[in-house]
Design an enzyme around this catalytic site. Structure first.
Site, PDB file in Angstrom:
ATOM      1  N   GLU A 189       6.068  -7.139  -1.317  1.00  0.00           N
ATOM      2  CA  GLU A 189       5.821  -6.198  -2.412  1.00  0.00           C
ATOM      3  C   GLU A 189       6.467  -6.730  -3.699  1.00  0.00           C
ATOM      4  O   GLU A 189       7.432  -7.508  -3.657  1.00  0.00           O
ATOM      5  CB  GLU A 189       6.450  -4.844  -2.032  1.00  0.00           C
ATOM      6  CG  GLU A 189       6.257  -3.772  -3.081  1.00  0.00           C
ATOM      7  CD  GLU A 189       6.556  -2.359  -2.555  1.00  0.00           C
ATOM      8  OE1 GLU A 189       7.054  -2.228  -1.432  1.00  0.00           O
ATOM      9  OE2 GLU A 189       6.275  -1.397  -3.295  1.00  0.00           O
ATOM     10  N   ASN A 199      -1.563   3.472  -0.572  1.00  0.00           N
ATOM     11  CA  ASN A 199      -0.363   3.352   0.265  1.00  0.00           C
ATOM     12  C   ASN A 199       0.391   4.684   0.248  1.00  0.00           C
ATOM     13  O   ASN A 199       0.547   5.297  -0.816  1.00  0.00           O
ATOM     14  CB  ASN A 199       0.546   2.251  -0.311  1.00  0.00           C
ATOM     15  CG  ASN A 199       1.921   2.217   0.341  1.00  0.00           C
ATOM     16  OD1 ASN A 199       2.053   1.762   1.469  1.00  0.00           O
ATOM     17  ND2 ASN A 199       2.933   2.709  -0.363  1.00  0.00           N
ATOM     18  N   GLU A 200       0.870   5.114   1.393  1.00  0.00           N
ATOM     19  CA  GLU A 200       1.690   6.335   1.500  1.00  0.00           C
ATOM     20  C   GLU A 200       1.163   7.420   0.561  1.00  0.00           C
ATOM     21  O   GLU A 200       1.876   7.907  -0.336  1.00  0.00           O
ATOM     22  CB  GLU A 200       3.174   6.022   1.255  1.00  0.00           C
ATOM     23  CG  GLU A 200       3.712   5.074   2.324  1.00  0.00           C
ATOM     24  CD  GLU A 200       5.235   4.972   2.419  1.00  0.00           C
ATOM     25  OE1 GLU A 200       5.936   5.459   1.521  1.00  0.00           O
ATOM     26  OE2 GLU A 200       5.710   4.413   3.424  1.00  0.00           O
ATOM     27  N   TYR A 254      10.203   3.453   9.637  1.00  0.00           N
ATOM     28  CA  TYR A 254      11.417   2.660   9.423  1.00  0.00           C
ATOM     29  C   TYR A 254      12.532   3.168  10.334  1.00  0.00           C
ATOM     30  O   TYR A 254      12.649   4.384  10.558  1.00  0.00           O
ATOM     31  CB  TYR A 254      11.877   2.781   7.965  1.00  0.00           C
ATOM     32  CG  TYR A 254      11.004   1.985   7.009  1.00  0.00           C
ATOM     33  CD1 TYR A 254      11.219   0.628   6.828  1.00  0.00           C
ATOM     34  CD2 TYR A 254       9.971   2.593   6.305  1.00  0.00           C
ATOM     35  CE1 TYR A 254      10.435  -0.116   5.957  1.00  0.00           C
ATOM     36  CE2 TYR A 254       9.172   1.856   5.432  1.00  0.00           C
ATOM     37  CZ  TYR A 254       9.411   0.495   5.264  1.00  0.00           C
ATOM     38  OH  TYR A 254       8.623  -0.246   4.411  1.00  0.00           O
ATOM     39  N   GLU A 257       3.901  -0.977   7.810  1.00  0.00           N
ATOM     40  CA  GLU A 257       5.302  -1.079   7.355  1.00  0.00           C
ATOM     41  C   GLU A 257       6.200  -0.661   8.503  1.00  0.00           C
ATOM     42  O   GLU A 257       6.047   0.443   9.041  1.00  0.00           O
ATOM     43  CB  GLU A 257       5.576  -0.191   6.129  1.00  0.00           C
ATOM     44  CG  GLU A 257       4.989  -0.752   4.850  1.00  0.00           C
ATOM     45  CD  GLU A 257       5.352   0.057   3.609  1.00  0.00           C
ATOM     46  OE1 GLU A 257       6.456   0.651   3.572  1.00  0.00           O
ATOM     47  OE2 GLU A 257       4.525   0.090   2.682  1.00  0.00           O
ATOM     48  N   GLN A 263      10.479  -6.390   4.752  1.00  0.00           N
ATOM     49  CA  GLN A 263       9.518  -7.208   4.076  1.00  0.00           C
ATOM     50  C   GLN A 263       9.905  -8.665   4.256  1.00  0.00           C
ATOM     51  O   GLN A 263      10.940  -8.942   4.851  1.00  0.00           O
ATOM     52  CB  GLN A 263       9.474  -6.837   2.603  1.00  0.00           C
ATOM     53  CG  GLN A 263       9.037  -5.393   2.352  1.00  0.00           C
ATOM     54  CD  GLN A 263       8.692  -5.100   0.897  1.00  0.00           C
ATOM     55  OE1 GLN A 263       8.659  -5.983   0.060  1.00  0.00           O
ATOM     56  NE2 GLN A 263       8.455  -3.822   0.595  1.00  0.00           N
TER      57      GLN A 263
HETATM   58  O1  AHR Z   1       8.990  -1.119   1.836  1.00  0.00           O
HETATM   59  C1  AHR Z   1       9.577  -0.351   0.836  1.00  0.00           C
HETATM   60  C2  AHR Z   1       8.801   0.927   0.557  1.00  0.00           C
HETATM   61  O2  AHR Z   1       8.822   1.743   1.685  1.00  0.00           O
HETATM   62  C3  AHR Z   1       7.337   0.754   0.280  1.00  0.00           C
HETATM   63  O3  AHR Z   1       7.082   0.454  -1.050  1.00  0.00           O
HETATM   64  C4  AHR Z   1       6.775   2.102   0.618  1.00  0.00           C
HETATM   65  O4  AHR Z   1       5.451   2.040   1.057  1.00  0.00           O
HETATM   66  C5  AHR Z   1       7.725   2.613   1.684  1.00  0.00           C
HETATM   67  O5  AHR Z   1       8.137   3.898   1.423  1.00  0.00           O
END
Ligand code: AHR
Length: 512
Positions: A45, A192-193, A261, A316, A365
């Site tokens: 990103e 995205n999101e 995450y 992600e 990432q």
């Molecule tokens: O990876 C960091 C961020 O996490 C990304 O920009 C977003 O899609 C997610 O919330």
């Protein structure tokens, strides 16, 4: 044994040996899915030092580069056979004006990266840079398009610019900018999101927007060979997946995303390196939730798509901690320890074992951001424990899954318990069997007995990633503290492989 425990205590945690062998067997089947290599995808990103000062140093830099991209990064990613790279975000994607990143660099307008640190970017890394980089890497580009603040026209112009051979205004513009042939980008994320930074939409509202965008996406060929990925849910938001699967016609969608995450507390994520066993245990608990999420989202998908025509793409995932002291909080720069190796090994095993539905995933990432595979500091570049796990697991790329049967022993900590071991296995085209095992237990070695009957396995070689302390990591002064070494702690007897897995280790066994 006393000496061993004393030694282990000095190293940080007490090592012990779990007495009973865990039995593992496989159900080889011709119907088993192929483990798509795209499960081993990455994500870059415009965030902190990911693109600028990570991948891209510019072609006038003294750091060896190819068209401005660091050669050490290119070589490292080739080594792990990077199959795809997602770009330009993340949250950034829904702010990105792609037309500002083409044409002569001196003429490109600047922009403010509102999500990540509010810094001004000069747009010197744009579409050509990214797609040429993917060509150099031999990786498929995965472009996340701007839906949140863009238009259908911008989006489809981008598609035309990258994919249309000739005869259209965008193909003409691309040629004027020096690229004759189209890149033929197959993988497109539609925002995205969208439930958050992509526009705070409801699932129902986004499903309509998604249909609008995907309707106008065409490859201009007889058949539409684009792969359109709907921005997916976070974690356990099954309603999001349900609405997309229910409301979007199958002709308009190839995959649904999912983000998860491993974060123990969003308000207090904790240090990437300075943590105790309690925090480690909780991080692993969060990471292992991936299995439940993948299973439950797949169940929802099965309901609307019993023939399994739409894929689940975990675009992600990874560990997320507090930034390193003294660094910009908006840059998400964190170190990467053996905890991250455990997260990577266990998560990739989950994806492999669910490769029936999971066809692509992207670690968040690649460079200098979150659970990175590489960190840079000026001329220096180091590879992280996570990198080494990806390297060990290349054996699974596009191999046929060997579904596994086993009950994991427990890793217990202060009344809580988690499965200590995770396993996945595959057979490649040459007929070699590869087994990846992760023991997340911070203090106990676990013995496993693997039944190899029917797999035609004779010579076995092993590799291991381990270290003395779970907090261990590579640094710019000690870049090889953690590296892959040969593993010999196994015996093949009468078709059974007895393996001793040290605490917090990743092992890959391969028949040769
Ligand atoms: O990876 C960091 C961020 O996490 C990304 O920009 C977003 O899609 C997610 O919330």
């Amino acid at each position: 044994m006393k000496v061993k425990i004393l030694l282990a205590l000095m190293l940080g945690f007490a090592f012990s040996v779990n007495g009973q062998d865990t039995k593992i067997s496989f159900e080889a089947s011709e119907d088993a899915p192929k483990i798509s290599k795209h499960i081993y995808g990455h994500f870059a990103e415009h965030l902190g030092r990911s693109i600028y000062d990570g991948f891209y140093v510019g072609d006038t830099s003294s750091i060896p580069n190819k068209d401005g991209v660091r050669i050490d990064i290119i070589e490292a990613l080739k080594e792990i056979k990077i199959p795809n790279l997602r770009w330009p975000g993340g949250c950034f994607a829904d702010t990105y004006q792609w037309k500002d990143g083409i044409g002569p660099q001196v003429d490109r307008p600047t922009m403010v990266n509102a999500w990540w640190g509010g810094i001004t970017e000069d747009n010197s890394f744009g579409t050509h840079n990214f797609l040429n980089l993917c060509e150099e890497l031999g990786a498929e580009p995965f472009i996340s398009g701007n839906v949140g603040s863009g238009t259908v026209e911008d989006f489809t112009d981008w598609l035309q610019y990258t994919n249309h051979a000739e005869g259209s205004p965008m193909a003409k513009l691309r040629k004027e900018n020096g690229r004759e042939e189209p890149w033929n980008v197959k993988y497109w994320g539609i925002g995205n999101e969208m439930w958050g930074c992509g526009g705070n939409m409801t699932a129902e509202y986004y499903a309509n927007i998604y249909k609008q965008y995907s309707t106008f996406m065409t490859s201009w060929e007889n058949e539409n060979d684009l792969y359109r990925i709907a921005a997916g849910a976070s974690g356990d938001d099954y309603h999001w997946t349900e609405v997309l699967m229910r409301d979007v016609p199958k002709s308009l969608i190839e995959a649904v995303g999912l983000h998860h995450y491993a974060v123990i507390d969003w308000e207090n994520k904790g240090s990437a390196t300075g943590y105790d066993e309690e925090i480690y245990f909780r991080s692993m608990e969060e990471a292992l939730k991936m299995e439940k999420f993948v299973e439950k989202h797949s169940e929802v998908m099965d309901k609307y798509d019993p023939d399994n025509t739409i894929d689940l793409v975990v675009d992600e995932w990874g560990g997320w901690y507090d930034v390193e002291e003294g660094t910009n909080p908006g840059f998400l720069y964190q170190q990467n320890t053996m905890r991250d190796a455990m997260i990577a090994g266990a998560t990739l095993n989950i994806f492999n074992n669910h490769s029936e539905r999971v066809k692509m995933a992207n670690l968040a990432q690649t460079v200098n951001v979150l659970q990175a595979v590489a960190l840079t500091d000026g001329e220096k570049m180091i590879l992280t424990p996570t990198y080494h796990v990806f390297k060990m697991y290349t054996v699974h790329h596009d191999a046929q899954l060997l579904p596994v049967n086993f009950d994991s022993p427990e890793y217990t900590f202060e009344g809580g318990s988690l499965p200590a071991i995770s396993v996945s296995a595959s057979k490649n085209e040459a007929g070699n069997t590869n087994i990846s095992l992760v023991n997340i237990d911070a203090s106990a070695e676990h013995k496993v007995e693997i039944d190899l009957e029917g797999l035609d396995v004779n010579n076995i070689e092993g590799e291991i990633l381990k270290s003395g302390k779970i907090q261990d990591h590579n640094t710019f002064d000690n870049p090889d503290k953690i590296n892959i070494t040969e593993f010999k702690d196994f015996k093949l007897r009468n078709g059974k492989l007895e393996v001793s897995l040290p605490p917090f280790s990743v092992v890959v066994l391969s028949s040769k």
